[in-house]
Design a protein around this motif. Sequence first.
Motif, mmCIF file in Angstrom:
data_model
loop_
_atom_site.group_PDB
_atom_site.id
_atom_site.type_symbol
_atom_site.label_atom_id
_atom_site.label_comp_id
_atom_site.label_asym_id
_atom_site.label_seq_id
_atom_site.Cartn_x
_atom_site.Cartn_y
_atom_site.Cartn_z
ATOM 1 N N GLY A 181 0.818 -1.215 0.000
ATOM 2 C CA GLY A 181 0.000 0.000 0.000
ATOM 3 C C GLY A 181 0.847 1.258 0.000
ATOM 4 N N ILE A 182 1.910 1.248 0.770
ATOM 5 C CA ILE A 182 2.832 2.377 0.815
ATOM 6 C C ILE A 182 3.451 2.586 -0.564
ATOM 7 C CG2 ILE A 182 5.076 3.140 1.717
ATOM 8 C CD1 ILE A 182 4.389 1.558 4.305
ATOM 9 N N ILE A 183 3.962 1.508 -1.123
ATOM 10 C CA ILE A 183 4.635 1.588 -2.419
ATOM 11 C C ILE A 183 3.663 2.041 -3.503
ATOM 12 C CG2 ILE A 183 5.924 0.274 -4.148
ATOM 13 C CD1 ILE A 183 6.763 -1.617 -1.778
ATOM 14 N N ILE A 184 2.449 1.502 -3.482
ATOM 15 C CA ILE A 184 1.430 1.865 -4.471
ATOM 16 C C ILE A 184 1.139 3.358 -4.410
ATOM 17 C CG2 ILE A 184 -1.045 1.645 -4.999
ATOM 18 C CD1 ILE A 184 -0.710 -1.376 -4.270
ATOM 19 N N LYS A 185 0.924 3.891 -3.222
ATOM 20 C CA LYS A 185 0.584 5.310 -3.094
ATOM 21 C C LYS A 185 1.714 6.206 -3.576
ATOM 22 C CE LYS A 185 -2.776 4.594 0.484
ATOM 23 N NZ LYS A 185 -3.028 4.463 1.875
ATOM 24 N N ILE A 186 2.922 5.856 -3.234
ATOM 25 C CA ILE A 186 4.050 6.685 -3.661
ATOM 26 C C ILE A 186 4.228 6.603 -5.172
ATOM 27 C CG2 ILE A 186 6.558 6.967 -3.521
ATOM 28 C CD1 ILE A 186 6.289 6.171 -0.539
ATOM 29 N N CYS A 187 4.194 5.398 -5.714
ATOM 30 C CA CYS A 187 4.346 5.250 -7.166
ATOM 31 C C CYS A 187 3.219 5.952 -7.907
ATOM 32 C CB CYS A 187 4.404 3.770 -7.547
ATOM 33 S SG CYS A 187 5.892 2.928 -6.971
ATOM 34 N N VAL B 169 -8.404 4.243 -11.712
ATOM 35 C CA VAL B 169 -9.806 3.941 -11.977
ATOM 36 C C VAL B 169 -10.757 4.948 -11.329
ATOM 37 C CG1 VAL B 169 -11.608 2.211 -11.669
ATOM 38 C CG2 VAL B 169 -9.318 1.499 -12.284
ATOM 39 N N ASN B 170 -10.571 5.303 -10.075
ATOM 40 C CA ASN B 170 -11.485 6.157 -9.322
ATOM 41 C C ASN B 170 -11.262 7.635 -9.655
ATOM 42 O OD1 ASN B 170 -12.427 7.841 -7.104
ATOM 43 N ND2 ASN B 170 -12.861 5.923 -6.031
ATOM 44 N N ASP B 171 -12.316 8.322 -10.131
ATOM 45 C CA ASP B 171 -12.186 9.724 -10.546
ATOM 46 C C ASP B 171 -11.836 10.652 -9.391
ATOM 47 O OD1 ASP B 171 -12.638 9.185 -13.212
ATOM 48 O OD2 ASP B 171 -14.801 9.533 -13.079
ATOM 49 N N ASP B 172 -12.426 10.450 -8.213
ATOM 50 C CA ASP B 172 -12.114 11.306 -7.068
ATOM 51 C C ASP B 172 -10.649 11.172 -6.664
ATOM 52 O OD1 ASP B 172 -14.720 12.276 -6.940
ATOM 53 O OD2 ASP B 172 -15.344 10.759 -5.466
ATOM 54 N N ILE B 173 -10.175 9.954 -6.651
ATOM 55 C CA ILE B 173 -8.769 9.724 -6.306
ATOM 56 C C ILE B 173 -7.872 10.300 -7.394
ATOM 57 C CG2 ILE B 173 -7.009 7.937 -5.981
ATOM 58 C CD1 ILE B 173 -9.159 6.297 -4.527
ATOM 59 N N ASN B 174 -8.274 10.163 -8.650
ATOM 60 C CA ASN B 174 -7.499 10.747 -9.741
ATOM 61 C C ASN B 174 -7.384 12.258 -9.583
ATOM 62 O OD1 ASN B 174 -6.944 8.327 -11.012
ATOM 63 N ND2 ASN B 174 -8.686 8.469 -12.406
ATOM 64 N N GLU B 175 -8.477 12.916 -9.189
ATOM 65 C CA GLU B 175 -8.431 14.371 -8.971
ATOM 66 C C GLU B 175 -7.460 14.732 -7.858
ATOM 67 O OE1 GLU B 175 -12.013 16.752 -8.775
ATOM 68 O OE2 GLU B 175 -13.079 15.198 -9.900
ATOM 69 N N LEU B 176 -7.499 13.981 -6.762
ATOM 70 C CA LEU B 176 -6.579 14.242 -5.658
ATOM 71 C C LEU B 176 -5.138 14.042 -6.108
ATOM 72 C CD1 LEU B 176 -5.890 14.884 -2.728
ATOM 73 C CD2 LEU B 176 -6.268 12.464 -2.197
ATOM 74 N N TYR B 177 -4.849 12.940 -6.778
ATOM 75 C CA TYR B 177 -3.479 12.697 -7.245
ATOM 76 C C TYR B 177 -3.052 13.736 -8.271
ATOM 77 C CZ TYR B 177 -2.525 8.417 -4.716
ATOM 78 O OH TYR B 177 -2.267 7.503 -3.728
ATOM 79 N N ASN B 178 -3.977 14.170 -9.098
ATOM 80 C CA ASN B 178 -3.657 15.229 -10.053
ATOM 81 C C ASN B 178 -3.267 16.509 -9.317
ATOM 82 O OD1 ASN B 178 -3.399 16.442 -12.621
ATOM 83 N ND2 ASN B 178 -5.436 17.337 -12.398
#
Length: 162
Positions: free
Chosen positions: A15-21, A98-107
């Motif tokens: 989970g840590i690695i996924i979030k950072i990547c 996949v998730n639009d809300d998460i994509n917005e945050l990461y953007n």
Amino acid sequence: MGSDFYQLSILPYAGIIIKICRAYTNNQEDFEDYYQEVCLQIWRSKDNFNHDSQWSTWIYRVSLNVCLTYLKRDSKSSRQLASDSLPDEVIDDSKAFVNDDINELYNAIKHLSETDRAIILLYLEEKSYLEIADIVGSSTNNIGVRITRIKDRLNQFLQEKD
């Protein structure tokens, strides 16, 4: 890389690695490349872990260093990957784009400096200011100030998007 090492020392921290990547990539292919390279570097440098900090803190450091190094590289051709695909356990958990809300945050997070990205990711992982300071090489007071400023910038960016 031995499957025992992967199962016991990397997979619990996927989970840590996924979030950072995810914070340092723009598509699934790059994400998978970064993830594999992080796992490979953890395995290669496992003997360098000196137990001054927690294993999870060390995983963060390696993950951040790999991602920051990749950002500075101009060409994908210089990458050497561990394999052609991610393990099923990671693929099931990642669905990174996949998730639009998460994509917005990461953007929004991608608009931050490299260091600020690292800080906010650690904050979102509920790491203490002391742990964050240790990982990024700063003081706890500085981390507190920076987190407040980062949150303000993210809120402003997200409100402008609405």
